[in-house]
Enzyme design. Structure first.
Site, PDB file in Angstrom:
ATOM      1  CE1 TYR A 135      -3.129   2.960   0.244  1.00  0.00           C
ATOM      2  CE2 TYR A 135      -3.668   2.312   2.490  1.00  0.00           C
ATOM      3  CZ  TYR A 135      -3.872   3.130   1.404  1.00  0.00           C
ATOM      4  OH  TYR A 135      -4.816   4.131   1.457  1.00  0.00           O
ATOM      5  CE  LYS A 163      -6.085   1.615  -0.969  1.00  0.00           C
ATOM      6  NZ  LYS A 163      -6.747   1.548   0.377  1.00  0.00           N
TER       7      LYS A 163
END
Length: 298
Positions: A135, A163
């Site tokens: 992330y 992400k």
């Protein structure tokens, strides 16, 4: 489930009147998500107020979610932490619970150097056999995982996804061009959802889907699955102001308020967060009502 794509909802953590995790509300919310076609669930991420949860609560929410979803869609657990040991423990428990993958944010506050970030992900990867979604959220972690660091992280066995949560569309396109054959690139920048779908996102980890899952899934269908960009643009004209409201008025708490307006009461946020009220709540309700208006012809 070798290939992950579509709309993954980082679910809000429901709390009861005493601000304890509400197991029954969690189960009802998961059914609401599944009934609206969501492609995956993420537990205990930012929208789930993970920083206000104990480690035991994070374990509980993930275990309950995995059991309730029962393999109908993939379940990822966010296991990122400022402590490598805690991240490892959470990741191991998620794997034992039957989760399908991990979302891992880098440590925050005391910013590690690139070698230390690499070591953090490598250590977690060695402790589990689940696919990892890295992330990149430079606004929360104060770390921007650039091309150089990402190329190193790609060499870690379990790192399969990213992400990308910066609001830099040029960076997103460069990442897709350079890493799209090795990683499934998910968008994590809500107000950039349509743009990143057009530019190669495999999916979106989208907090707004707590409240408006059907509309989020429909945007993905239009833009990615069938490539009907004019109709996607028409829907995005309604979705953009809703997502801009979330980003401008307290993200997690605004989404919780919107989810309640959608008919799913997840309780209040844990302080210091607080849901919008008064004129702001009225504004949010008006924005959500636009989704019920007839679509314009493409």
């Amino acid at each position: 489930m070798d290939q992950f794509c579509g709309i993954f909802t980082p679910i809000c953590t429901p709390f009861d009147a005493e601000l304890e995790v509400d197991r029954e509300a969690l189960a009802l919310h998961l059914e609401f998500q599944l009934a609206n076609g969501i492609h995956g669930i993420i537990t205990c991420a930012g929208t789930g107020q993970f920083s206000a949860l104990s480690l035991a609560e994070r374990v509980f929410v993930t275990r309950e979610t995995v059991a309730a979803v029962n393999r109908r869609v993939p379940v990822f657990a966010h296991t990122g932490s400022c402590s490598t040991a805690d991240a490892v423990a959470l990741s191991k428990d998620a794997m034992e619970s039957g989760a399908d993958g991990l979302l891992i944010s880098p440590p925050y506050y005391e910013i590690p150097a690139p070698d230390q970030i690499f070591g953090y992900f490598e250590t977690i990867s060695r402790s589990v056999s689940l696919p990892i979604m890295v992330y990149n959220n430079p606004y929360a972690s104060k770390i921007n995982i650039d091309s150089g660091l990402l190329s190193r992280l790609c060499k870690i066995d379990n790192v399969k996804m990213l992400k990308e949560g910066s609001d830099d569309l040029v960076q997103f396109q460069r990442i897709v061009a350079e890493f799209g054959q090795r990683l499934a690139i998910f968008n994590g920048w809500d107000t950039g959802a349509l743009a990143t779908f057009v530019h190669g996102a495999a999916g979106c980890a989208w907090g707004a889907a707590n409240a408006i899952p059907g509309a989020c899934v429909e945007l993905y269908r239009l833009a990615v699955e069938i490539g009907d960009i004019p109709r996607a643009r028409n829907l995005w004209d309604k979705l953009f102001p809703i997502n801009y409201f979330f980003e401008s008025n307290g993200y997690a708490s605004s989404i919780k308020a919107a989810t309640k307006l959608a008919g799913v009461d997840l309780g209040a946020s844990r302080p210091p967060l607080k849901e919008p009220d008064g004129s702001k709540l009225d504004e949010l309700g008006t924005l959500l009502e636009t989704l019920n208006e007839p679509a314009e012809a493409a």
